[in-house]
Design a protein around this motif. Structure first.
Motif, PDB file in Angstrom:
ATOM      1  N   GLY A  13       0.786  -1.227   0.000  1.00 23.19           N
ATOM      2  CA  GLY A  13       0.000   0.000   0.000  1.00 23.19           C
ATOM      3  C   GLY A  13       0.814   1.271   0.000  1.00 23.19           C
ATOM      4  O   GLY A  13       0.262   2.368  -0.147  1.00 23.19           O
ATOM      5  N   LEU A  14       2.118   1.158   0.164  1.00 22.74           N
ATOM      6  CA  LEU A  14       2.953   2.356   0.188  1.00 22.74           C
ATOM      7  C   LEU A  14       3.095   2.947  -1.211  1.00 22.74           C
ATOM      8  O   LEU A  14       3.275   2.213  -2.188  1.00 22.74           O
ATOM      9  CB  LEU A  14       4.343   2.014   0.751  1.00 22.74           C
ATOM     10  CG  LEU A  14       4.388   1.627   2.228  1.00 22.74           C
ATOM     11  CD1 LEU A  14       5.797   1.178   2.609  1.00 22.74           C
ATOM     12  CD2 LEU A  14       3.951   2.799   3.105  1.00 22.74           C
ATOM     13  N   PRO A  15       3.046   4.281  -1.341  1.00 20.34           N
ATOM     14  CA  PRO A  15       3.168   4.899  -2.657  1.00 20.34           C
ATOM     15  C   PRO A  15       4.594   4.817  -3.190  1.00 20.34           C
ATOM     16  O   PRO A  15       5.559   4.780  -2.431  1.00 20.34           O
ATOM     17  CB  PRO A  15       2.759   6.352  -2.401  1.00 20.34           C
ATOM     18  CG  PRO A  15       3.100   6.579  -0.958  1.00 20.34           C
ATOM     19  CD  PRO A  15       2.832   5.274  -0.274  1.00 20.34           C
ATOM     20  N   VAL A  16       4.702   4.787  -4.504  1.00 26.13           N
ATOM     21  CA  VAL A  16       5.988   4.799  -5.191  1.00 26.13           C
ATOM     22  C   VAL A  16       5.977   5.949  -6.192  1.00 26.13           C
ATOM     23  O   VAL A  16       4.984   6.162  -6.888  1.00 26.13           O
ATOM     24  CB  VAL A  16       6.244   3.465  -5.927  1.00 26.13           C
ATOM     25  CG1 VAL A  16       7.594   3.490  -6.647  1.00 26.13           C
ATOM     26  CG2 VAL A  16       6.194   2.297  -4.948  1.00 26.13           C
ATOM     27  N   PHE A  17       7.063   6.691  -6.238  1.00 30.80           N
ATOM     28  CA  PHE A  17       7.164   7.847  -7.131  1.00 30.80           C
ATOM     29  C   PHE A  17       6.028   8.835  -6.898  1.00 30.80           C
ATOM     30  O   PHE A  17       5.439   9.380  -7.837  1.00 30.80           O
ATOM     31  CB  PHE A  17       7.175   7.420  -8.608  1.00 30.80           C
ATOM     32  CG  PHE A  17       8.193   6.377  -8.933  1.00 30.80           C
ATOM     33  CD1 PHE A  17       9.532   6.583  -8.635  1.00 30.80           C
ATOM     34  CD2 PHE A  17       7.829   5.187  -9.549  1.00 30.80           C
ATOM     35  CE1 PHE A  17      10.484   5.610  -8.929  1.00 30.80           C
ATOM     36  CE2 PHE A  17       8.770   4.220  -9.845  1.00 30.80           C
ATOM     37  CZ  PHE A  17      10.107   4.426  -9.540  1.00 30.80           C
ATOM     38  N   ALA A  18       5.710   9.070  -5.617  1.00 33.19           N
ATOM     39  CA  ALA A  18       4.599   9.942  -5.276  1.00 33.19           C
ATOM     40  C   ALA A  18       4.825  11.370  -5.763  1.00 33.19           C
ATOM     41  O   ALA A  18       3.875  12.099  -6.050  1.00 33.19           O
ATOM     42  CB  ALA A  18       4.375   9.925  -3.763  1.00 33.19           C
ATOM     43  N   ALA A  19       6.077  11.794  -5.839  1.00 32.47           N
ATOM     44  CA  ALA A  19       6.381  13.168  -6.224  1.00 32.47           C
ATOM     45  C   ALA A  19       6.535  13.336  -7.728  1.00 32.47           C
ATOM     46  O   ALA A  19       6.826  14.437  -8.206  1.00 32.47           O
ATOM     47  CB  ALA A  19       7.666  13.633  -5.522  1.00 32.47           C
ATOM     48  N   GLY A  48      16.919  19.670  -4.011  1.00 36.21           N
ATOM     49  CA  GLY A  48      16.863  19.583  -2.560  1.00 36.21           C
ATOM     50  C   GLY A  48      16.872  18.176  -1.998  1.00 36.21           C
ATOM     51  O   GLY A  48      16.403  17.951  -0.880  1.00 36.21           O
ATOM     52  N   VAL A  49      17.401  17.222  -2.763  1.00 32.87           N
ATOM     53  CA  VAL A  49      17.498  15.849  -2.257  1.00 32.87           C
ATOM     54  C   VAL A  49      18.425  15.835  -1.039  1.00 32.87           C
ATOM     55  O   VAL A  49      19.556  16.306  -1.113  1.00 32.87           O
ATOM     56  CB  VAL A  49      18.046  14.901  -3.342  1.00 32.87           C
ATOM     57  CG1 VAL A  49      18.283  13.513  -2.772  1.00 32.87           C
ATOM     58  CG2 VAL A  49      17.088  14.849  -4.526  1.00 32.87           C
ATOM     59  N   PRO A  50      17.984  15.309   0.103  1.00 32.71           N
ATOM     60  CA  PRO A  50      18.852  15.273   1.291  1.00 32.71           C
ATOM     61  C   PRO A  50      20.073  14.382   1.067  1.00 32.71           C
ATOM     62  O   PRO A  50      19.950  13.274   0.547  1.00 32.71           O
ATOM     63  CB  PRO A  50      17.944  14.691   2.376  1.00 32.71           C
ATOM     64  CG  PRO A  50      16.548  14.883   1.877  1.00 32.71           C
ATOM     65  CD  PRO A  50      16.637  14.780   0.376  1.00 32.71           C
ATOM     66  N   GLU A  51      21.218  14.882   1.441  1.00 33.02           N
ATOM     67  CA  GLU A  51      22.469  14.135   1.357  1.00 33.02           C
ATOM     68  C   GLU A  51      22.624  13.408   0.018  1.00 33.02           C
ATOM     69  O   GLU A  51      22.761  12.171  -0.032  1.00 33.02           O
ATOM     70  CB  GLU A  51      22.572  13.144   2.516  1.00 33.02           C
ATOM     71  CG  GLU A  51      22.583  13.830   3.880  1.00 33.02           C
ATOM     72  CD  GLU A  51      22.786  12.849   5.032  1.00 33.02           C
ATOM     73  OE1 GLU A  51      22.769  11.631   4.787  1.00 33.02           O
ATOM     74  OE2 GLU A  51      22.970  13.316   6.168  1.00 33.02           O
ATOM     75  N   PRO A  52      22.632  14.135  -1.078  1.00 38.92           N
ATOM     76  CA  PRO A  52      22.762  13.480  -2.386  1.00 38.92           C
ATOM     77  C   PRO A  52      24.117  12.816  -2.589  1.00 38.92           C
ATOM     78  O   PRO A  52      24.280  12.002  -3.500  1.00 38.92           O
ATOM     79  CB  PRO A  52      22.558  14.627  -3.369  1.00 38.92           C
ATOM     80  CG  PRO A  52      23.001  15.851  -2.621  1.00 38.92           C
ATOM     81  CD  PRO A  52      22.575  15.606  -1.201  1.00 38.92           C
ATOM     82  N   GLU A 109      13.701  11.211  -4.458  1.00 37.57           N
ATOM     83  CA  GLU A 109      12.854  12.350  -4.821  1.00 37.57           C
ATOM     84  C   GLU A 109      12.823  12.586  -6.324  1.00 37.57           C
ATOM     85  O   GLU A 109      11.903  13.221  -6.842  1.00 37.57           O
ATOM     86  CB  GLU A 109      13.338  13.615  -4.109  1.00 37.57           C
ATOM     87  CG  GLU A 109      13.143  13.597  -2.598  1.00 37.57           C
ATOM     88  CD  GLU A 109      14.222  12.833  -1.880  1.00 37.57           C
ATOM     89  OE1 GLU A 109      14.160  12.731  -0.635  1.00 37.57           O
ATOM     90  OE2 GLU A 109      15.149  12.324  -2.549  1.00 37.57           O
ATOM     91  N   ARG A 110      13.827  12.085  -7.042  1.00 34.57           N
ATOM     92  CA  ARG A 110      13.883  12.218  -8.499  1.00 34.57           C
ATOM     93  C   ARG A 110      13.624  10.885  -9.189  1.00 34.57           C
ATOM     94  O   ARG A 110      13.663  10.806 -10.422  1.00 34.57           O
ATOM     95  CB  ARG A 110      15.250  12.766  -8.936  1.00 34.57           C
ATOM     96  CG  ARG A 110      15.639  14.047  -8.254  1.00 34.57           C
ATOM     97  CD  ARG A 110      14.647  15.153  -8.551  1.00 34.57           C
ATOM     98  NE  ARG A 110      14.839  15.705  -9.888  1.00 34.57           N
ATOM     99  CZ  ARG A 110      13.917  16.414 -10.529  1.00 34.57           C
ATOM    100  NH1 ARG A 110      12.733  16.612  -9.980  1.00 34.57           N
ATOM    101  NH2 ARG A 110      14.163  16.910 -11.735  1.00 34.57           N
TER     102      ARG A 110
END
Length: 222
Positions: A13-19, A48-52, A109-110
């Motif tokens: 049920g968890l979303p994938v590629f929600a953004a 703005g990806v954290p710690e890329p 995030e990407r």
């Protein structure tokens, strides 16, 4: 319902590629994968990806048994991807037995992954010492311990050893331990994975037989 069932239902049920995900045209990709990596990395930073710069480094011992951990990318040059560790740590010992290494970057995030396979080369004592001296104080304090991957009796021991290491560095700021190791992963295969909400993912793989050869590239089925 068993605990296994509840976890399975939760995972499904968890979303994938929600953004959402950006468009990637592999036909427009550069000839050198390091150039494409620089472009994707800059995109991750801008988004703005954290710690890329966090990456999974995978190694294997002489028997081929794998290990993986997250470390920070320290540099990118024409030779490859750079990271550092103590040569006496598990990954340091494994790299001494088997120079084969793999790196994985995941910028969720990407909807992007970059996978690197190559040979981890030790940069030498002088370059390793210079890398250590350029690190922030607390990073040098931790690196001076020289006990990574060893059994720890209790947490307070870390504080006591850190205090001693900090004092050593205060008296000798140029100090660098003999077991500090700087490595570069010289790639022979680099894959760029662009996710798609409809599962029509794009995979572009670069390959070369050795470091002196030109890159060949092609698409892979997702």
């Amino acid at each position: 319902m068993t605990n296994d069932d509840s976890i399975r239902d939760l995972l499904r049920g968890l979303p994938v590629f929600a953004a959402g995900t950006p468009v990637f045209d592999p036909d427009a990709a550069p000839e050198d994968p390091l150039d494409l990596f620089r472009s994707w990395f800059a995109d991750a930073v801008e988004a703005g990806v954290p710690e890329p710069h966090a990456m999974v480094v995978s190694t294997a011992d002489g028997r081929g048994v794998p290990s993986a951990r997250v470390v920070i990318l320290k540099d990118l040059s024409w030779r490859g991807w750079w990271f550092a560790t103590t040569t006496t740590s598990r990954k340091g010992r494994e790299l001494e037995q088997n120079q084969g290494a793999a790196l994985t970057f995941h910028w969720k995030e990407r909807g992007r992954q970059v996978r690197v396979r190559g040979v981890a080369e030790y940069a030498g004592a002088e370059a390793s010492a210079e890398d250590f001296r350029r690190r922030p104080l607390e990073s040098r304090v931790a690196g001076l311990h020289g006990r990574q991957s060893e059994p720890l009796g209790e947490l307070g021991e870390i504080d006591r050893v850190a205090d001693a290491s900090r004092e050593h560095l205060a008296h000798d700021p140029g100090l660098a331990p003999d077991d500090w190791g700087l490595y570069v992963v010289v790639p022979y295969e680099v894959e760029f994975w662009q996710g798609d909400p409809d599962r029509r993912h794009v995979r572009l793989r670069y390959e070369r037989p050795d470091a002196d050869s030109t890159w060949n590239r092609g698409l892979l089925w997702p």
